[in-house]
Structures are given as structure tokens and as C-alpha cells.
Write an enzyme that holds these catalytic residues in place. Structure first.
Site, mmCIF file in Angstrom:
data_model
loop_
_atom_site.group_PDB
_atom_site.id
_atom_site.type_symbol
_atom_site.label_atom_id
_atom_site.label_comp_id
_atom_site.label_asym_id
_atom_site.label_seq_id
_atom_site.Cartn_x
_atom_site.Cartn_y
_atom_site.Cartn_z
ATOM 1 N N SER A 140 -46.749 -44.233 30.993
ATOM 2 C CA SER A 140 -48.038 -43.854 31.826
ATOM 3 C C SER A 140 -47.382 -42.639 32.579
ATOM 4 C CB SER A 140 -48.906 -44.396 32.466
ATOM 5 O OG SER A 140 -49.923 -44.122 32.341
ATOM 6 N N ARG A 150 -60.427 -48.050 41.491
ATOM 7 C CA ARG A 150 -59.753 -48.315 41.027
ATOM 8 C C ARG A 150 -60.093 -49.230 39.381
ATOM 9 N NH1 ARG A 150 -54.422 -49.576 38.565
ATOM 10 N NH2 ARG A 150 -54.022 -51.672 38.697
ATOM 11 N N ASP A 163 -54.344 -47.837 22.357
ATOM 12 C CA ASP A 163 -53.918 -46.809 23.912
ATOM 13 C C ASP A 163 -55.327 -45.607 23.595
ATOM 14 O OD1 ASP A 163 -53.205 -45.449 25.647
ATOM 15 O OD2 ASP A 163 -51.487 -45.413 25.426
ATOM 16 N N HIS A 201 -53.499 -49.326 26.715
ATOM 17 C CA HIS A 201 -52.490 -48.254 27.526
ATOM 18 C C HIS A 201 -51.683 -49.454 28.262
ATOM 19 C CE1 HIS A 201 -50.948 -45.416 29.466
ATOM 20 N NE2 HIS A 201 -51.068 -45.543 30.684
ATOM 21 N N ASP A 202 -52.415 -50.413 29.086
ATOM 22 C CA ASP A 202 -51.031 -51.237 29.779
ATOM 23 C C ASP A 202 -50.433 -52.776 28.513
ATOM 24 O OD1 ASP A 202 -52.189 -50.202 32.469
ATOM 25 O OD2 ASP A 202 -52.919 -52.103 32.750
#
Length: 383
Positions: free
Chosen positions: A156, A226, A322, A355-356
Site C-alpha cells: 500500500s 477511518r 483489490d 486490498h488488506d
């Protein structure tokens, strides 16, 4: 290497403090005097100083990559990759991870004391870039007496730092691993960041960035920022698999409580985040990401950014689900590297975790990391 650096290595890190006559020069034209860079190390630097790996963290990460977080007590954010017998093995490599400048875990940032006023910088802190973060890391690496890094690794925002290292300091790298990143920030990602920043600045407790002076914190705004960002770190498949439309309790509330499990999950993510992160740091670091465009200084030609990196061995990785930094953006990096005459390998890892995924249990990622680092360790004479 000075005595302070040697002692820091033996103790597993610390904070490197640079004298005022060694300021960090910034892309904006300013500078940061009295720079401090907080970092952790794992393993032992060999006699040849040839086994050092720099791990670059993502937006909300820090230097505690493989050790308990001092605020939350939770395990390190990459302890499934860094450790004995794992791809980044401290019994083989000397691993360094530093908190980026602009951060809130010991490196100079908006919460640090401004030497001109003796009070926290707040919005007087200068706008920073990914390039500035990397220059601070380069100062740390040099202070530790390391001339060439065996590898620089990151996912990232960490992957963006990897690319910046390759563009700015190719002579200091043997290899580079860029995971789930891009060579520039997209309009969609800038838009998501702007929503988060506006949520923070709309919180009455933000106080124009001077909340520390008033002994308050814009927790509600930071939590919403967040929550919005966390959605982008997952995939639709992951959200559906984990939560679907499952209710938090029996029946609907017929109101605005967290009826659905996914709502409760996001609220928890927001509430827990404010315990460990600073609102102004969030503003500055997201801005640095928005400004990132590696080819911009080269007439928009990304290939030119890698013109001096022909000796560096690259591994570029993406995840199929992602949508924050999708695979085509990784392929653009690989094409630019190939056009520049660089040696680059690429893999898209099939995963529905979004993505994570690079934080999570992904055996294929582990296999690739282990293989790439192992082959290059042999080439480097570390085997």
C-alpha cells in the site's frame, strides 16, 4: 556508525535524533530541523552489513511491525510475515521498520513540538510527501552505517515508498518488493481521502488543528474517516462473506442503531482507531498519498523514473480483488520497469480479501516473498 546507533541496534531500535545542522529538506521548499525518526529492528546486522531489509508501513501503520503495539497491546501489524521461520526471518536478515515522518508514534509529525514555539506544530507542520518520508528513511539507514539495503519491502503506502526508493536511491538497493500499490494516486482515492479529511475538520473538537492546546480530540471525525477508508480496504466478496445482511440482534431497531453486523464492525473499527492515531497525522499522511505521482517529475513518463534502477531486482505483487490499487496499476509499474531495462517479476495473487490481503493469511504471498528473498539472498551471498 556512531555509538548511539550501535546501541540502538543492540536494543532493537529507538528514536534517531538528528542535530539541527542536519535538517530534512522537504519537496515543498522548507525543512524540518531537529528531525526524529522512531524505528524498530529485528535480527542482527551481519559483519558485511549486507543483510538489512527496510520494511515500509502503510497509511495507519507504524514501526511496530512484529512486536506488540505499546498503545493497544495488539500484535505487530506484520508479525505473520516477520519472525523466525517466516519469509522475513530475523535469524537471517536485519529488519528495520521506521515510523514515517508526519506520523504519531515518535517520528517528527504535527504532534511534535515546534522548536520555534515550544508547542505542538498542529497545522504549522509543513506539508510532506512520500519522497520526504523516504529521504528521512535514507538518513536513518545511513546513520545506522548501512550503505546498501538487501531489500526494501512494503505494501500500500509502503509500496509507494518502495517505488520512491527505487527512483531516488537505486544505488542503495539490491532488491525491492512492492505490494498492492500504484505509481500515482487515482482520482477515486483522492476523493475518499477528502471525505475523511472533511469529517475530521468538521468535528468541533478539531479546533483548526489545535485540539491539543484545548485538551480535546476530534474523535468522532477521525472515527468516521477511518470507517470510510476501511471500506476501501476490503472487497465486496469479503464483506458479503463476513457479514452479508446479518443483523446485530433479533429484529430491526426501527431507528439508527447498528442494526446490521457490518455497521457494528465499522463502528468498532472507527472507535478503536482513535485510541492509537492522531487526527492531524491522518490529514498530513493522506495528503502525502494524494500528491504521490512518481512520473510527474519526468514529464509524466514513469519509465524515466526508473532510469537509474537497472541493477535493482524487483518483485511487484497485486491482489485480484483489490479495488483500491487494482492489478492494472501494478501492471503499469511492471511495464515501466521493463521499458527502463530493469529486472522485474510480477504476480497477481488470487484472493477475495481485497486490498488488506497482504496483512492476512495468504500462503501464496508468503511463498512468493520467501522465494524471491531466498533467491536474491543466494545472489547476494547471504545463503
Amino acid at each position: 556508525m556512531d555509538d548511539g546507533a550501535a546501541q540502538a541496534i543492540a536494543s532493537g531500535g529507538g528514536t534517531m535524533k538528528f542535530p539541527a545542522n542536519k535538517p530534512l529538506r522537504l519537496e515543498s521548499g522548507g525543512s524540518l530541523p531537529g528531525l526524529e525518526v522512531a524505528y524498530k529492528t529485528y535480527g542482527v546486522l551481519n559483519a558485511q552489513k549486507s543483510n538489512a531489509i527496510l520494511v515500509c508501513h502503510a497509511l495507519t501503520g507504524d514501526q511496530h511491525a512484529a512486536s506488540p503495539h505499546p498503545v493497544t497491546g495488539k500484535p505487530g501489524w506484520w508479525d505473520r510475515v516477520i519472525g523466525p521461520g517466516l519469509p522475513l526471518d530475523p535469524q537471517r536478515y536485519f529488519i528495520i521498520c521506521s515510523n514515517v515522518i508526519g506520523g504519531c508514534m515518535g517520528s517528527t509529525g504535527p504532534g511534535s513540538l515546534n522548536p520555534k514555539t515550544g508547542e505542538p506544530y498542529g497545522l504549522a507542520f509543513p506539508v510532506i510527501t512520500i519522497g520526504d518520508m523516504v529521504r528521512a528513511q535514507a538518513m536513518l539507514v545511513e546513520a545506522l552505517g548501512i550503505e546498501t539495503l538487501f531489500a526494501v519491502v512494503g505494501g500500500s503506502m509502503g509500496g509507494m515508498q518502495v517505488l520512491q526508493w527505487a527512483a531516488d536511491y537505486p544505488e542503495k538497493l539490491f532488491s525491492a518488493i512492492c505490494i498492492a500499490a500504484a505509481a500515482r494516486h487515482s482520482a477515486q482515492n483522492i476523493a475518499f481521502h477528502e471525505v475523511g479529511r472533511q469529517a475530521i475538520m468538521a468535528d468541533p473538537d478539531w479546533r483548526s488543528g489545535e485540539y491539543e492546546k484545548h485538551r480535546v480530540r476530534p474523535e468522532k471525525g477521525l472515527a468516521v474517516a477511518r470507517m470510510a477508508a476501511h471500506i476501501t480496504y476490503l472487497s465486496e466478496q469479503a464483506l458479503q462473506r463476513k457479514f452479508g445482511r446479518e443483523l446485530q440482534r433479533d429484529g430491526l431497531s426501527w431507528g439508527f442503531d447498528a442494526d446490521f453486523q457490518v455497521e457494528s464492525y465499522l463502528r468498532h473499527q472507527g472507535a478503536s482507531f482513535v485510541d492509537r492515531f492522531d487526527a492531524n497525522s491522518y490529514l498530513y499522511i493522506t495528503r502525502a498519498l494524494d500528491y504521490f505521482d512518481l512520473g510527474a517529475k519526468h514529464g509524466g513518463v514513469l519509465t524515466e523514473a526508473f532510469a537509474r534502477a537497472r541493477a535493482v531486482r524487483f518483485c511487484i505483487l497485486s491482489f485480484s480483488s483489490d479495488w483500491l490499487y487494482p492489478t492494472p496499476e501494478s501492471r503499469d509499474i511492471v511495464r515501466a520497469l521493463n521499458a527502463a531495462g530493469c529486472r522485474a517479476s510480477f504476480a497477481e495473487i488470487e484472493s477475495d480479501k481485497g486490498h488488506d490481503a497482504f496483512f492476512l493469511d495468504e500462503p501464496e504471498l508468503d511463498r512468493i516473498l520467501r522465494g524471491f528473498l531466498g533467491a536474491n539472498a543466494q545472489a547476494r551471498g547471504l545463503a
